[in-house]
Motif scaffolding. Structure first.
Motif, PDB file in Angstrom:
ATOM      1  N   LEU A   1       0.780  -1.265   0.040  1.00 16.66           N
ATOM      2  CA  LEU A   1      -0.053   0.033   0.030  1.00 16.66           C
ATOM      3  C   LEU A   1       0.872   1.318  -0.015  1.00 16.66           C
ATOM      4  N   LEU A   2       1.826   1.454   1.096  1.00 18.87           N
ATOM      5  CA  LEU A   2       2.942   2.425   0.831  1.00 18.87           C
ATOM      6  C   LEU A   2       3.646   2.557  -0.356  1.00 18.87           C
ATOM      7  N   MET A   3       3.914   1.699  -1.072  1.00 18.15           N
ATOM      8  CA  MET A   3       4.545   1.644  -2.319  1.00 18.15           C
ATOM      9  C   MET A   3       3.645   2.012  -3.461  1.00 18.15           C
ATOM     10  N   GLY A   4       2.624   1.747  -3.283  1.00 14.68           N
ATOM     11  CA  GLY A   4       1.221   2.098  -4.418  1.00 14.68           C
ATOM     12  C   GLY A   4       0.882   3.763  -4.046  1.00 14.68           C
ATOM     13  N   TRP A   5       1.009   4.253  -2.921  1.00 11.31           N
ATOM     14  CA  TRP A   5       0.722   5.600  -2.590  1.00 11.31           C
ATOM     15  C   TRP A   5       1.994   6.501  -2.925  1.00 11.31           C
ATOM     16  N   LYS A   6       3.219   6.043  -2.776  1.00 11.63           N
ATOM     17  CA  LYS A   6       4.388   6.971  -2.775  1.00 11.63           C
ATOM     18  C   LYS A   6       5.319   6.716  -3.895  1.00 11.63           C
ATOM     19  N   LEU A   7       5.199   5.424  -4.407  1.00 15.72           N
ATOM     20  CA  LEU A   7       6.104   5.413  -5.893  1.00 15.72           C
ATOM     21  C   LEU A   7       5.396   5.189  -7.127  1.00 15.72           C
ATOM     22  N   SER A   8       5.504   6.031  -7.852  1.00 13.30           N
ATOM     23  CA  SER A   8       5.103   6.432  -9.197  1.00 13.30           C
ATOM     24  C   SER A   8       5.236   5.128 -10.117  1.00 13.30           C
ATOM     25  N   GLN A   9       6.132   4.646 -10.189  1.00 12.30           N
ATOM     26  CA  GLN A   9       6.495   3.370 -10.946  1.00 12.30           C
ATOM     27  C   GLN A   9       5.412   2.214 -10.467  1.00 12.30           C
ATOM     28  N   VAL A  10       4.931   2.203  -9.291  1.00  8.43           N
ATOM     29  CA  VAL A  10       4.017   1.015  -8.934  1.00  8.43           C
ATOM     30  C   VAL A  10       2.611   1.637  -9.478  1.00  8.43           C
ATOM     31  N   VAL A  11       1.839   0.739 -10.393  1.00  9.61           N
ATOM     32  CA  VAL A  11       0.697   1.239 -10.994  1.00  9.61           C
ATOM     33  C   VAL A  11      -0.426   0.266 -10.532  1.00  9.61           C
ATOM     34  N   ALA A  12      -0.050  -0.920 -10.137  1.00 10.42           N
ATOM     35  CA  ALA A  12      -1.026  -1.885  -9.637  1.00 10.42           C
ATOM     36  C   ALA A  12      -0.699  -2.557  -8.476  1.00 10.42           C
ATOM     37  N   VAL A  13      -1.720  -2.920  -7.486  1.00 13.82           N
ATOM     38  CA  VAL A  13      -1.199  -3.531  -6.152  1.00 13.82           C
ATOM     39  C   VAL A  13      -2.496  -4.515  -5.874  1.00 13.82           C
ATOM     40  N   VAL A  14      -1.941  -5.438  -5.476  1.00 16.33           N
ATOM     41  CA  VAL A  14      -2.940  -6.823  -5.154  1.00 16.33           C
ATOM     42  C   VAL A  14      -2.689  -6.742  -3.421  1.00 16.33           C
ATOM     43  N   LEU A  15      -3.902  -6.706  -2.923  1.00 15.61           N
ATOM     44  CA  LEU A  15      -3.829  -6.850  -1.357  1.00 15.61           C
ATOM     45  C   LEU A  15      -4.644  -8.003  -0.885  1.00 15.61           C
ATOM     46  N   ILE A  16      -3.951  -8.871  -0.312  1.00 16.59           N
ATOM     47  CA  ILE A  16      -4.319 -10.004   0.228  1.00 16.59           C
ATOM     48  C   ILE A  16      -4.732 -10.114   1.643  1.00 16.59           C
TER      49      ILE A  16
ATOM     50  N   TRP B   1      -5.590   6.125  -2.006  1.00 23.50           N
ATOM     51  CA  TRP B   1      -6.610   6.934  -3.025  1.00 23.50           C
ATOM     52  C   TRP B   1      -6.125   8.299  -3.489  1.00 23.50           C
ATOM     53  N   GLU B   2      -5.034   8.712  -2.937  1.00 27.93           N
ATOM     54  CA  GLU B   2      -4.462   9.902  -3.319  1.00 27.93           C
ATOM     55  C   GLU B   2      -3.691   9.740  -4.889  1.00 27.93           C
ATOM     56  N   SER B   3      -3.489   8.535  -4.915  1.00 31.92           N
ATOM     57  CA  SER B   3      -2.549   8.133  -6.190  1.00 31.92           C
ATOM     58  C   SER B   3      -3.401   7.565  -7.346  1.00 31.92           C
ATOM     59  N   SER B   4      -2.789   7.337  -8.613  1.00 28.09           N
ATOM     60  CA  SER B   4      -3.517   6.624  -9.464  1.00 28.09           C
ATOM     61  C   SER B   4      -3.396   5.218  -9.584  1.00 28.09           C
ATOM     62  N   THR B   5      -2.923   4.362  -8.682  1.00 22.90           N
ATOM     63  CA  THR B   5      -2.405   3.249  -8.600  1.00 22.90           C
ATOM     64  C   THR B   5      -3.771   2.373  -8.551  1.00 22.90           C
ATOM     65  N   ARG B   6      -3.741   1.339  -9.465  1.00 23.49           N
ATOM     66  CA  ARG B   6      -4.912   0.275  -9.469  1.00 23.49           C
ATOM     67  C   ARG B   6      -4.895  -0.411  -8.202  1.00 23.49           C
ATOM     68  N   VAL B   7      -5.756  -1.011  -7.417  1.00 21.11           N
ATOM     69  CA  VAL B   7      -5.758  -1.611  -6.348  1.00 21.11           C
ATOM     70  C   VAL B   7      -6.904  -2.854  -6.486  1.00 21.11           C
ATOM     71  N   LEU B   8      -6.459  -3.870  -6.404  1.00 22.65           N
ATOM     72  CA  LEU B   8      -7.373  -5.060  -6.195  1.00 22.65           C
ATOM     73  C   LEU B   8      -7.289  -5.687  -4.713  1.00 22.65           C
TER      74      LEU B   8
END
Length: 464
Positions: A296-311, A364-371
């Motif tokens: 989550l922190l990577m998806g929020w702060k690092l622009s290279q992370v564009v998709a995150v899967v949270l289990i 939610w402040e980023s444009s990262t896609r989250v599943l």
């Protein structure tokens, strides 16, 4: 003995079936070699099994049929595999109770199991319903540490309907009518495994066959620590460049999770996103439990992370403070240990988390896609957290997150056909943890969630 009972019961069959049953019954009188199956080649027995394919990926469906038996005979199909748990060899087993059809055949893809470790028409029931052998410890989890080695599953057929206790505890052991072996691969044969030691980055990179570049995914587990390679190896078998990333208790990394620094993840993302085998335009992160808070922190702060899967992820940092270099990076929720419950199966923690909305990680402040994959019977993480995260998104950005709930599933949501672990010993806590879940519902959740993960990553990571 159950086999004698069945022999007598069906002695009134037609002549051909009766002769066949007598031939099978004679096999039962031979000395049993079941105790040494994991160490020697299975002995020749009647060719009753047809298993297709004989070698497969771990998440691939298998066709299992038994033929050449008399009609309407009770039989037990039994599967056994050995794995390593805390450096000890342990055994997992399953069984299904069937009745042969009018042609003396059982087709697991179509026929109903009447009992055993699973019931109903379950083509992969012998695999997902596996549990710790009754002859060994119960608080264990199937973990495939050596991804280079195929995992051999020994399959047996017996006369009669036998339980796991009948098969593993009763002495002398029943004699199987037939034995075969099916090899399961965590890593595809042509997938490359590359140990990584670049700057502060540690782990293992798995690359699919071919030139590349490939969509890139970082894969992380939770607060048990160390290096877990199995899921990354399986993702590489589906076309991803997958980095299995440990973050503590491995080589020269911090020995405890409280000493982890966010700059480790920042350096990892910078290195991985620029790797020649990884497609440009962004990478994904897949993580479970406490490790998913770092995702989550990577998806929020690092622009290279564009998709995150949270289990089954908390949506706040689960320790009091996290630093990035010398700078305080974020604070998190805390555990009120008085609200944790020690059950007969292990420690139940989900009701002990203390948090407020101001510690939620604002992805939610980023444009990262989250599943976000949520197990509703999770014993460690409150299942309502995924909905709370989704509610934090502004309406115009809510399309960026998908939340999927799985009733009856437990915390350890793993790839398809992995045996359900309801509780097991957890070294960091020094006790058994109750992960939760019910076997059949958990199996269905794993099959669906694994498909969703692969589809989600292929959809939202660069394809060209």
């Amino acid at each position: 003995m159950e086999s004698n009972k069945n022999f007598t019961e069906f002695s009134g069959l037609d002549m051909r079936a009766s002769i066949r049953l007598r031939q099978l019954h004679s096999v039962l009188r031979q000395p049993s070699s079941q105790q040494t199956l994991s160490h020697t080649t299975p002995p020749p027995t009647p060719d009753l099994f047809k298993v297709t394919p004989k070698v497969s990926l771990f998440d691939q469906k298998i066709d299992i049929r038994v033929h050449g038996l008399p009609s309407k005979v009770k039989v037990t199909l039994h599967a056994v595999v050995e794995a390593t748990w805390r450096r000890e060899r342990v055994q997992f087993a399953s069984c299904g109770h069937y009745v042969t059809d009018e042609h003396g055949m059982v087709d697991v893809s179509k026929d109903e199991s009447l009992g055993g470790t699973y019931a109903g028409v379950e083509p992969m029931g012998l695999f997902w319903s596996m549990e710790a052998s009754p002859a060994g410890p119960r608080n264990i989890r199937m973990v495939q540490r050596n991804v280079e080695r195929p995992l051999p599953y020994h399959l047996f057929v017996y006369l009669g309907h036998l339980s796991l206790s009948d098969l593993h505890v009763t002495q002398p052991s029943p004699r199987p009518l037939a034995i075969t072996t099916q090899q399961r691969l965590v890593k595809g044969a042509e997938v490359r495994r590359l140990p990584i030691k670049e700057g502060c980055v540690r782990g293992t990179l798995f690359l699919p066959p071919g030139e590349g570049p490939f969509p890139g995914v970082i894969d992380m587990f939770g607060f048990a620590g160390g290096l877990m390679e199995s899921r990354a190896a399986m993702m590489a078998s589906h076309g991803f460049a997958a980095l299995a990333l440990p973050f503590f208790n491995y080589q020269d990394l911090p020995t405890t999770v409280k000493d982890v620094n966010f700059n480790y993840f920042e350096e990892t993302v910078n290195w991985f996103a620029s790797h020649s085998s990884v497609k440009k335009g962004g990478i994904g992160v897949v993580a479970v439990s406490g490790g998913a808070t770092f995702a989550l922190l990577m998806g929020w702060k690092l622009s290279q992370v564009v998709a995150v899967v949270l289990i089954n992820s908390p949506i706040f940092y689960v320790l009091p403070d996290l630093y990035c270099g010398d700078r305080h990076f974020t604070r998190g929720g805390e555990l009120n240990y008085e609200r944790a419950i020690m059950t007969s199966e292990g420690l139940l923690v989900k009701n002990a988390w203390m948090y407020t909305e101001d510690v939620f990680i604002p992805i939610w402040e980023s444009s990262t896609r989250v599943l976000a994959l949520i197990s509703d019977d999770d014993g460690q993480v409150p299942p309502q957290l995924g909905d709370k995260l989704q509610a934090m998104y502004p309406e115009e950005r809510r399309h960026l997150i998908e939340v999927v709930h799985y009733p009856g599933a437990g915390h350890l949501l793993e790839p398809s056909y992995t045996p359900h672990c309801r509780f097991c010993f957890n070294p960091p806590s020094g006790s058994d943890l109750l992960w939760g879940g019910r076997k059949k519902e958990h199996a269905k959740a794993q099959e669906d969630s694994w498909h969703r993960i692969i589809t989600f990553l292929h959809t939202h990571l660069p394809s060209s």
